[in-house]
Design a protein around this motif. Structure first.
Motif, PDB file in Angstrom:
ATOM      1  N   GLU A 134       0.819  -1.207   0.000  1.00  0.00           N
ATOM      2  CA  GLU A 134       0.000   0.000   0.000  1.00  0.00           C
ATOM      3  C   GLU A 134       0.860   1.266   0.000  1.00  0.00           C
ATOM      4  OE1 GLU A 134      -2.710   0.250   3.288  1.00  0.00           O
ATOM      5  OE2 GLU A 134      -1.121   0.403   4.789  1.00  0.00           O
ATOM      6  N   MET A 135       2.140   1.129   0.381  1.00  0.00           N
ATOM      7  CA  MET A 135       3.065   2.261   0.315  1.00  0.00           C
ATOM      8  C   MET A 135       3.755   2.377  -1.049  1.00  0.00           C
ATOM      9  SD  MET A 135       2.999   3.994   3.174  1.00  0.00           S
ATOM     10  CE  MET A 135       1.214   3.742   3.027  1.00  0.00           C
ATOM     11  N   GLY A 136       3.425   1.431  -1.968  1.00  0.00           N
ATOM     12  CA  GLY A 136       3.929   1.531  -3.328  1.00  0.00           C
ATOM     13  C   GLY A 136       5.184   0.743  -3.618  1.00  0.00           C
ATOM     14  N   PHE A 137       5.501  -0.249  -2.770  1.00  0.00           N
ATOM     15  CA  PHE A 137       6.704  -1.056  -2.956  1.00  0.00           C
ATOM     16  C   PHE A 137       6.340  -2.527  -3.014  1.00  0.00           C
ATOM     17  CE2 PHE A 137       8.026   2.814  -0.800  1.00  0.00           C
ATOM     18  CZ  PHE A 137       9.136   3.211  -1.546  1.00  0.00           C
ATOM     19  N   GLN A 138       7.293  -3.351  -3.470  1.00  0.00           N
ATOM     20  CA  GLN A 138       7.119  -4.788  -3.460  1.00  0.00           C
ATOM     21  C   GLN A 138       7.846  -5.383  -2.259  1.00  0.00           C
ATOM     22  OE1 GLN A 138       5.125  -6.768  -5.390  1.00  0.00           O
ATOM     23  NE2 GLN A 138       4.392  -4.761  -6.110  1.00  0.00           N
ATOM     24  N   PRO A 139       7.176  -6.240  -1.495  1.00  0.00           N
ATOM     25  CA  PRO A 139       7.820  -6.791  -0.289  1.00  0.00           C
ATOM     26  C   PRO A 139       8.956  -7.732  -0.635  1.00  0.00           C
ATOM     27  CG  PRO A 139       5.688  -7.827  -0.683  1.00  0.00           C
ATOM     28  CD  PRO A 139       5.800  -6.702  -1.668  1.00  0.00           C
ATOM     29  N   GLU A 140      10.058  -7.588   0.090  1.00  0.00           N
ATOM     30  CA  GLU A 140      11.201  -8.479  -0.022  1.00  0.00           C
ATOM     31  C   GLU A 140      11.723  -8.745   1.380  1.00  0.00           C
ATOM     32  OE1 GLU A 140      14.181  -6.822  -2.508  1.00  0.00           O
ATOM     33  OE2 GLU A 140      12.831  -6.469  -4.198  1.00  0.00           O
ATOM     34  N   ARG A 141      12.316  -9.893   1.570  1.00  0.00           N
ATOM     35  CA  ARG A 141      12.884 -10.199   2.885  1.00  0.00           C
ATOM     36  C   ARG A 141      14.318  -9.674   2.946  1.00  0.00           C
ATOM     37  NH1 ARG A 141      11.848 -13.128   7.538  1.00  0.00           N
ATOM     38  NH2 ARG A 141      13.678 -14.119   8.450  1.00  0.00           N
ATOM     39  N   GLU A 142      14.436  -8.364   2.826  1.00  0.00           N
ATOM     40  CA  GLU A 142      15.726  -7.704   2.983  1.00  0.00           C
ATOM     41  C   GLU A 142      15.953  -7.457   4.470  1.00  0.00           C
ATOM     42  OE1 GLU A 142      13.790  -3.283   2.160  1.00  0.00           O
ATOM     43  OE2 GLU A 142      15.275  -4.117   0.789  1.00  0.00           O
ATOM     44  N   PRO A 143      17.198  -7.176   4.889  1.00  0.00           N
ATOM     45  CA  PRO A 143      17.418  -6.907   6.318  1.00  0.00           C
ATOM     46  C   PRO A 143      16.523  -5.767   6.807  1.00  0.00           C
ATOM     47  CG  PRO A 143      19.498  -7.191   5.180  1.00  0.00           C
ATOM     48  CD  PRO A 143      18.445  -7.160   4.115  1.00  0.00           C
ATOM     49  N   PRO A 144      15.975  -5.883   8.007  1.00  0.00           N
ATOM     50  CA  PRO A 144      15.099  -4.818   8.520  1.00  0.00           C
ATOM     51  C   PRO A 144      15.874  -3.528   8.724  1.00  0.00           C
ATOM     52  CG  PRO A 144      15.600  -6.411  10.248  1.00  0.00           C
ATOM     53  CD  PRO A 144      16.141  -6.983   8.977  1.00  0.00           C
ATOM     54  N   PHE A 145      15.201  -2.398   8.549  1.00  0.00           N
ATOM     55  CA  PHE A 145      15.833  -1.112   8.841  1.00  0.00           C
ATOM     56  C   PHE A 145      15.051  -0.433   9.952  1.00  0.00           C
ATOM     57  CE2 PHE A 145      12.658   0.042   5.670  1.00  0.00           C
ATOM     58  CZ  PHE A 145      12.175   1.266   6.116  1.00  0.00           C
ATOM     59  N   PHE A 146      15.735   0.477  10.629  1.00  0.00           N
ATOM     60  CA  PHE A 146      15.181   1.085  11.837  1.00  0.00           C
ATOM     61  C   PHE A 146      15.243   2.600  11.765  1.00  0.00           C
ATOM     62  CE2 PHE A 146      16.781  -3.073  12.935  1.00  0.00           C
ATOM     63  CZ  PHE A 146      15.810  -3.605  13.762  1.00  0.00           C
ATOM     64  N   PHE A 147      14.303   3.248  12.448  1.00  0.00           N
ATOM     65  CA  PHE A 147      14.378   4.679  12.715  1.00  0.00           C
ATOM     66  C   PHE A 147      14.053   4.860  14.194  1.00  0.00           C
ATOM     67  CE2 PHE A 147      10.149   3.693  11.143  1.00  0.00           C
ATOM     68  CZ  PHE A 147       9.297   4.335  12.028  1.00  0.00           C
ATOM     69  N   THR A 148      14.179   6.061  14.692  1.00  0.00           N
ATOM     70  CA  THR A 148      13.972   6.292  16.127  1.00  0.00           C
ATOM     71  C   THR A 148      12.973   7.415  16.362  1.00  0.00           C
ATOM     72  OG1 THR A 148      15.813   7.858  16.288  1.00  0.00           O
ATOM     73  CG2 THR A 148      16.312   5.527  16.697  1.00  0.00           C
ATOM     74  N   LYS A 149      12.437   7.414  17.562  1.00  0.00           N
ATOM     75  CA  LYS A 149      11.619   8.515  18.059  1.00  0.00           C
ATOM     76  C   LYS A 149      12.214   8.969  19.390  1.00  0.00           C
ATOM     77  CE  LYS A 149       7.143   7.013  16.075  1.00  0.00           C
ATOM     78  NZ  LYS A 149       6.452   8.215  15.584  1.00  0.00           N
ATOM     79  N   PRO A 150      12.126  10.258  19.711  1.00  0.00           N
ATOM     80  CA  PRO A 150      12.638  10.700  21.008  1.00  0.00           C
ATOM     81  C   PRO A 150      11.773  10.184  22.145  1.00  0.00           C
ATOM     82  CG  PRO A 150      11.557  12.515  19.877  1.00  0.00           C
ATOM     83  CD  PRO A 150      11.605  11.385  18.906  1.00  0.00           C
ATOM     84  N   ILE A 151      12.398   9.957  23.289  1.00  0.00           N
ATOM     85  CA  ILE A 151      11.672   9.462  24.450  1.00  0.00           C
ATOM     86  C   ILE A 151      10.538  10.402  24.839  1.00  0.00           C
ATOM     87  CG2 ILE A 151      11.888   9.132  26.945  1.00  0.00           C
ATOM     88  CD1 ILE A 151      12.666   6.712  25.346  1.00  0.00           C
ATOM     89  N   ASP A 152      10.765  11.716  24.707  1.00  0.00           N
ATOM     90  CA  ASP A 152       9.713  12.641  25.139  1.00  0.00           C
ATOM     91  C   ASP A 152       8.598  12.800  24.109  1.00  0.00           C
ATOM     92  OD1 ASP A 152      11.025  14.200  23.282  1.00  0.00           O
ATOM     93  OD2 ASP A 152      11.539  15.812  24.674  1.00  0.00           O
ATOM     94  N   ALA A 153       8.626  11.954  23.049  1.00  0.00           N
ATOM     95  CA  ALA A 153       7.480  11.876  22.135  1.00  0.00           C
ATOM     96  C   ALA A 153       6.402  10.949  22.684  1.00  0.00           C
ATOM     97  CB  ALA A 153       7.933  11.376  20.760  1.00  0.00           C
ATOM     98  N   LEU A 154       6.668  10.348  23.849  1.00  0.00           N
ATOM     99  CA  LEU A 154       5.750   9.373  24.428  1.00  0.00           C
ATOM    100  C   LEU A 154       4.375   9.965  24.718  1.00  0.00           C
ATOM    101  CD1 LEU A 154       5.509   6.464  25.706  1.00  0.00           C
ATOM    102  CD2 LEU A 154       6.059   7.575  27.883  1.00  0.00           C
ATOM    103  N   VAL A 155       3.333   9.199  24.359  1.00  0.00           N
ATOM    104  CA  VAL A 155       1.944   9.511  24.681  1.00  0.00           C
ATOM    105  C   VAL A 155       1.359   8.273  25.336  1.00  0.00           C
ATOM    106  CG1 VAL A 155      -0.329  10.127  23.789  1.00  0.00           C
ATOM    107  CG2 VAL A 155       1.733  11.062  22.706  1.00  0.00           C
ATOM    108  N   GLN A 156       0.666   8.426  26.456  1.00  0.00           N
ATOM    109  CA  GLN A 156       0.093   7.284  27.141  1.00  0.00           C
ATOM    110  C   GLN A 156      -1.416   7.180  26.890  1.00  0.00           C
ATOM    111  OE1 GLN A 156       1.755   6.327  30.986  1.00  0.00           O
ATOM    112  NE2 GLN A 156       3.429   7.785  30.699  1.00  0.00           N
ATOM    113  N   ASP A 157      -1.975   6.072  27.295  1.00  0.00           N
ATOM    114  CA  ASP A 157      -3.379   5.773  27.028  1.00  0.00           C
ATOM    115  C   ASP A 157      -4.296   6.874  27.545  1.00  0.00           C
ATOM    116  OD1 ASP A 157      -5.726   4.221  26.427  1.00  0.00           O
ATOM    117  OD2 ASP A 157      -5.815   3.683  28.554  1.00  0.00           O
TER     118      ASP A 157
END
Length: 231
Positions: free
Chosen positions: A40-63
């Motif tokens: 749905e994002m416009g790509f074809q799925p492949e079992r390539e190594p996973p990639f990561f990004f980060t979010k800052p700790i103070d971006a936290l939102v609780q229930d």
């Protein structure tokens, strides 16, 4: 010790069945871990190594909290995700030993400025700014499951104002929990307090002012987020 200005408070999450809280260190997120979402994002799925990004700790939102509709976007999206809570340090961890580092799991919502993400991606620029903005990491109560994997049939569901948007099972992830932990630990040392968002299934979509967004994962505490007026 004196500081130029007061240090920020420790960010933490409640733990089911425990009066103690889970102090947070870092938030990592896996990109493109469900084949249907990749399509749905416009790509074809492949079992390539996973990639990561980060979010800052103070971006936290609780229930139950309200998140203001963020700036710099006209296409603010939800992404329901399983979140891993790390309870044991390690580096270059083998897949066979990776679950030993699990403290537990929580329900998550990786809020995303989708139009900004696409604009940055199309220019070949990092798209952190579409992910790592204020109040973009919704995480619920952590359910302790030390050393355990959740069943593959565990369902991840998200609804907006009572309408189901996302509904999938964990066994449709490209990389499972153990593989995600092993891949991340090959690059950085993981430590207690780290959280890992594991990716979202298909059905991501827009949130508007006044919406009520709820994420449910079998066996875990649900999270509900209200979308407030523009920041």
């Amino acid at each position: 010790m004196e500081y130029v200005f007061p240090p920020l408070p420790v960010q933490s999450l409640p733990v089911a069945g425990d009066s103690r809280r889970f102090a947070l260190r870092r938030i990592f997120c896996v990109g493109r871990n469900y084949a249907d979402h990749i399509r749905e994002m416009g790509f074809q799925p492949e079992r390539e190594p996973p990639f990561f990004f980060t979010k800052p700790i103070d971006a936290l939102v609780q229930d139950g909290e309200t998140v203001a509709y963020p700036p710099l976007t006209e296409n603010f999206h939800h992404e329901a995700e399983l979140v891993i809570a790390i309870g044991k340090a390690g580096a270059d961890i083998a897949v066979a030993n990776a679950l030993d580092h699990v403290f537990g799991y929580a329900t998550g919502n990786d809020l995303t400025r989708r139009d900004l993400q696409f604009a940055l991606r199309d220019r070949g620029r990092p798209w952190d700014w579409s992910k790592a903005f204020d109040r973009s990491a919704v995480v619920g109560t952590i359910s302790p499951r030390p050393g355990q994997a959740l069943p593959g049939a565990t369902r991840v569901r998200l609804n907006v104002n009572g309408e189901t948007r996302q509904d999938a099972t964990l066994d449709t992830m490209i990389w499972n929990v153990a593989e995600i932990i092993a891949a991340l630990s090959a690059s950085v040392t993981i430590l207690p307090g780290d959280l890992i968002f594991t990716g979202t299934p298909a059905g991501v979509g827009p949130l508007e002012e006044g919406d009520k967004c709820t994420v449910e994962i079998d066996g875990l505490a649900p999270i509900t987020t209200l979308i407030g007026p523009r920041a």
